[in-house]
Design a protein around this motif. Structure first.
Motif, mmCIF file in Angstrom:
data_model
loop_
_atom_site.group_PDB
_atom_site.id
_atom_site.type_symbol
_atom_site.label_atom_id
_atom_site.label_comp_id
_atom_site.label_asym_id
_atom_site.label_seq_id
_atom_site.Cartn_x
_atom_site.Cartn_y
_atom_site.Cartn_z
ATOM 1 N N ARG A 125 22.880 -1.713 -4.437
ATOM 2 C CA ARG A 125 24.332 -1.628 -4.253
ATOM 3 C C ARG A 125 25.040 -2.732 -5.038
ATOM 4 N NH1 ARG A 125 23.880 -0.567 1.039
ATOM 5 N NH2 ARG A 125 23.942 -2.801 1.483
ATOM 6 N N GLU A 126 24.532 -3.957 -4.898
ATOM 7 C CA GLU A 126 25.165 -5.101 -5.585
ATOM 8 C C GLU A 126 25.181 -4.913 -7.097
ATOM 9 O OE1 GLU A 126 23.437 -8.341 -2.492
ATOM 10 O OE2 GLU A 126 22.980 -8.650 -4.611
ATOM 11 N N ARG A 127 24.127 -4.271 -7.612
ATOM 12 C CA ARG A 127 24.009 -4.117 -9.069
ATOM 13 C C ARG A 127 24.597 -2.798 -9.566
ATOM 14 N NH1 ARG A 127 21.594 -7.931 -7.338
ATOM 15 N NH2 ARG A 127 20.550 -9.579 -8.438
ATOM 16 N N GLY A 128 25.020 -1.943 -8.638
ATOM 17 C CA GLY A 128 25.529 -0.625 -9.031
ATOM 18 C C GLY A 128 24.453 0.249 -9.652
ATOM 19 N N ILE A 129 23.235 0.116 -9.169
ATOM 20 C CA ILE A 129 22.158 0.973 -9.685
ATOM 21 C C ILE A 129 21.652 1.876 -8.568
ATOM 22 C CG2 ILE A 129 21.458 -0.623 -11.510
ATOM 23 C CD1 ILE A 129 19.213 -1.597 -9.721
ATOM 24 N N ASN B 164 18.210 3.487 -8.661
ATOM 25 C CA ASN B 164 16.776 3.732 -8.481
ATOM 26 C C ASN B 164 15.922 2.571 -8.992
ATOM 27 O OD1 ASN B 164 16.122 4.096 -11.337
ATOM 28 N ND2 ASN B 164 17.332 5.992 -11.155
ATOM 29 N N LEU B 165 14.657 2.672 -8.663
ATOM 30 C CA LEU B 165 13.728 1.582 -8.937
ATOM 31 C C LEU B 165 13.497 1.369 -10.432
ATOM 32 C CD1 LEU B 165 12.233 -0.244 -6.922
ATOM 33 C CD2 LEU B 165 10.230 1.209 -7.201
ATOM 34 N N ASP B 166 13.545 2.448 -11.207
ATOM 35 C CA ASP B 166 13.339 2.294 -12.654
ATOM 36 C C ASP B 166 14.420 1.393 -13.252
ATOM 37 O OD1 ASP B 166 11.183 3.970 -12.466
ATOM 38 O OD2 ASP B 166 12.315 5.775 -13.005
ATOM 39 N N GLN B 167 15.658 1.592 -12.793
ATOM 40 C CA GLN B 167 16.754 0.753 -13.296
ATOM 41 C C GLN B 167 16.553 -0.704 -12.866
ATOM 42 O OE1 GLN B 167 19.737 3.275 -11.370
ATOM 43 N NE2 GLN B 167 20.765 3.510 -13.354
ATOM 44 N N LEU B 168 16.084 -0.874 -11.659
ATOM 45 C CA LEU B 168 15.851 -2.234 -11.162
ATOM 46 C C LEU B 168 14.779 -2.919 -12.001
ATOM 47 C CD1 LEU B 168 16.453 -4.269 -8.760
ATOM 48 C CD2 LEU B 168 14.328 -3.436 -7.796
ATOM 49 N N THR C 299 0.845 -1.205 0.000
ATOM 50 C CA THR C 299 0.000 0.000 0.000
ATOM 51 C C THR C 299 0.874 1.246 0.000
ATOM 52 O OG1 THR C 299 -0.095 -0.317 2.362
ATOM 53 C CG2 THR C 299 -2.008 -1.030 1.107
ATOM 54 N N ASP C 300 0.252 2.368 -0.348
ATOM 55 C CA ASP C 300 0.996 3.638 -0.406
ATOM 56 C C ASP C 300 1.773 3.900 0.882
ATOM 57 O OD1 ASP C 300 0.533 4.377 -2.981
ATOM 58 O OD2 ASP C 300 -1.276 5.523 -2.539
ATOM 59 N N ASN C 301 1.157 3.529 2.024
ATOM 60 C CA ASN C 301 1.844 3.850 3.285
ATOM 61 C C ASN C 301 3.029 2.920 3.583
ATOM 62 O OD1 ASN C 301 0.462 1.576 3.977
ATOM 63 N ND2 ASN C 301 -0.763 2.502 5.609
ATOM 64 N N ARG C 302 3.261 1.905 2.748
ATOM 65 C CA ARG C 302 4.467 1.073 2.917
ATOM 66 C C ARG C 302 5.531 1.402 1.875
ATOM 67 N NH1 ARG C 302 3.442 -4.895 2.440
ATOM 68 N NH2 ARG C 302 5.480 -5.215 3.334
ATOM 69 N N LEU C 303 5.206 2.312 0.966
ATOM 70 C CA LEU C 303 6.147 2.587 -0.126
ATOM 71 C C LEU C 303 7.468 3.165 0.355
ATOM 72 C CD1 LEU C 303 4.046 3.960 -3.090
ATOM 73 C CD2 LEU C 303 5.209 1.773 -2.873
ATOM 74 N N TRP C 304 7.398 3.903 1.461
ATOM 75 C CA TRP C 304 8.629 4.530 1.957
ATOM 76 C C TRP C 304 9.697 3.485 2.252
ATOM 77 C CZ3 TRP C 304 10.411 3.045 6.739
ATOM 78 C CH2 TRP C 304 9.499 2.375 7.550
ATOM 79 N N ARG C 305 9.251 2.258 2.539
ATOM 80 C CA ARG C 305 10.199 1.193 2.895
ATOM 81 C C ARG C 305 10.915 0.623 1.680
ATOM 82 N NH1 ARG C 305 9.187 -3.921 4.556
ATOM 83 N NH2 ARG C 305 11.308 -4.179 5.255
ATOM 84 N N VAL C 306 10.301 0.775 0.494
ATOM 85 C CA VAL C 306 10.776 0.031 -0.665
ATOM 86 C C VAL C 306 12.251 0.295 -0.955
ATOM 87 C CG1 VAL C 306 10.509 -0.270 -3.158
ATOM 88 C CG2 VAL C 306 8.503 -0.246 -1.686
ATOM 89 N N SER C 307 12.607 1.570 -1.067
ATOM 90 C CA SER C 307 13.992 1.863 -1.453
ATOM 91 C C SER C 307 14.983 1.407 -0.400
ATOM 92 C CB SER C 307 14.171 3.360 -1.730
ATOM 93 O OG SER C 307 13.446 3.658 -2.899
ATOM 94 N N SER C 308 14.631 1.582 0.894
ATOM 95 C CA SER C 308 15.587 1.138 1.911
ATOM 96 C C SER C 308 15.661 -0.387 1.923
ATOM 97 C CB SER C 308 15.248 1.707 3.288
ATOM 98 O OG SER C 308 13.980 1.241 3.693
ATOM 99 N N ALA C 309 14.531 -1.064 1.708
ATOM 100 C CA ALA C 309 14.549 -2.529 1.690
ATOM 101 C C ALA C 309 15.378 -3.050 0.520
ATOM 102 C CB ALA C 309 13.117 -3.076 1.611
ATOM 103 N N LEU C 310 15.374 -2.306 -0.580
ATOM 104 C CA LEU C 310 16.077 -2.774 -1.780
ATOM 105 C C LEU C 310 17.501 -2.226 -1.887
ATOM 106 C CD1 LEU C 310 13.167 -2.493 -4.394
ATOM 107 C CD2 LEU C 310 13.920 -4.527 -3.149
ATOM 108 N N ALA C 311 17.923 -1.469 -0.872
ATOM 109 C CA ALA C 311 19.227 -0.800 -0.965
ATOM 110 C C ALA C 311 20.362 -1.783 -1.259
ATOM 111 C CB ALA C 311 19.503 -0.023 0.326
ATOM 112 N N GLY C 312 20.314 -2.948 -0.616
ATOM 113 C CA GLY C 312 21.379 -3.948 -0.826
ATOM 114 C C GLY C 312 21.420 -4.421 -2.272
ATOM 115 N N ILE C 313 20.256 -4.622 -2.850
ATOM 116 C CA ILE C 313 20.173 -5.072 -4.249
ATOM 117 C C ILE C 313 20.676 -3.971 -5.185
ATOM 118 C CG2 ILE C 313 18.532 -5.721 -6.074
ATOM 119 C CD1 ILE C 313 16.891 -7.178 -3.966
#
Ligand SMILES: C[S@@+](CC[C@H](N)C(=O)[O-])C[C@H]1O[C@@H](n2cnc3c(N)ncnc32)[C@H](O)[C@@H]1O
Length: 291
Positions: free
Chosen positions: A40-44, A46-50, A24-38
């Motif tokens: 970093r590993e890929r050298g990207i 933002n979400l569009d690149q992912l 939901t919209d109120n969980r979106l703030w978590r997305v980027s921090s949750a995906l930060a490791g991914i």
């Protein structure tokens, strides 16, 4: 950000397709921090690149990694301690009476994450060998997360994870120190089995569970998904069995397949097929009946 953003929508749809969970919209703030490791590993960055990489044939596991990263696997030993006391003092003795002939107890920890809930249950049995020595105790833990299940299967926990919930006495009795961390001993591990499954799938074998715990799992499901999960949970629960939800969760207004058990603690009984003649000591006390 909002879910109207195409990349967020794609990630939300992926999560929903794999797990039933709603981003939901109120969980979106978590997305980027949750995906930060991914990222970093890929050298990207933002979400569009992912999202572009998700279709890449060289990245067959990326979608799974994204889903894993978005799951909240938070858990700890004896979470909501008072509820485990109610299980130990009220529910398990009652199940023991009802299953005195077969001496077999089956428990399902649905959404078991890294295994602490299932092992906490095993410790309740192991702490009372005089009651359970000749019983067959089967505790099944299932989760959608392979990463969480691999921790559960290893039985290995850090000092921090151990200290979150269990006493020094329990630590020394039920865990052994290894170079990798504290490992659950066979005394509790042999009761527990872990398996990947979604709570949306048909209930796991062997079914007919005396006690089903589904705690802190339902909160991310949309109401129709939640209803479907309750259906699965009710199919899996013995007619005279129990369901335990997380603190702050309820069946009220969500499903009519379960009704609250009088001892509270987010414990419920399945409706309809439950033999009305069997009452727990707590129910007998509440009904003013002799025990
Ligand atoms: C917050 S943890 C709760 C763990 C434990 N039950 C507790 O209360 O401490 C929620 C767990 O539910 C799992 N989960 C989410 N969707 C699921 C699904 N569709 N089927 C099975 N498990 C799921 C997550 O992977 C996560 O490990």
């Amino acid at each position: 950000v909002a879910l109207t953003d195409a990349s967020h929508r794609i990630v939300a749809d992926l999560l929903c397709a794999r797990t039933g969970q709603q981003l939901t919209d109120n969980r979106l703030w978590r997305v980027s921090s949750a995906l930060a490791g991914i990222f970093r590993e890929r050298g990207i960055s933002n979400l569009d690149q992912l999202v572009c990489l998700l279709g890449d044939a060289d990245e067959p596991d990326l979608a799974t990694q994204v889903v894993e990263a978005l799951l909240n696997n938070e858990t700890y030993f004896f979470r909501d301690h008072a509820y485990f006391s109610i299980l130990a003092d009220n529910v398990l003795p009652e199940i023991a009476r009802r299953r005195a002939a077969s001496k077999r107890i089956r428990i399902w920890s649905a959404g078991c994450s890294t295994g602490q809930e299932a092992l906490s249950l095993a410790m309740l049995f192991a702490a009372r060998p005089e009651c359970w020595a000749d019983w067959s105790i089967e505790i099944l833990g299932t989760d959608i997360s392979i990463r969480a299940l691999s921790v559960a299967a290893s039985g290995l926990y850090s000092q921090f994870e151990i200290q979150r919930g269990i006493s020094i006495g329990q630590m020394l009795q039920f865990f052994s120190e290894t170079p990798q961390g504290w490992q659950a001993n066979d005394a509790i591990r042999t009761m527990v089995r872990f398996k990947q499954a979604s709570v949306l799938d048909a209930p796991p074998h062997p079914g007919n569970f005396d006690l089903v715990l589904c705690r802190n799992v339902l909160l991310y499901f949309a109401p129709p998904t939640r209803r479907a999960v309750f259906e699965r949970l009710s199919q899996a629960t013995a007619a005279d069995g129990w369901l335990m939800l997380g603190a702050g969760e309820t069946v009220i207004g969500q499903t009519d397949l379960f009704v609250p058990a009088p001892c509270g603690a987010t414990l419920y009984h399945p409706v309809g097929n439950r033999p009305q003649t069997i009452r727990t000591p707590v129910e007998q006390a509440l009904a003013g009946l002799p025990a």
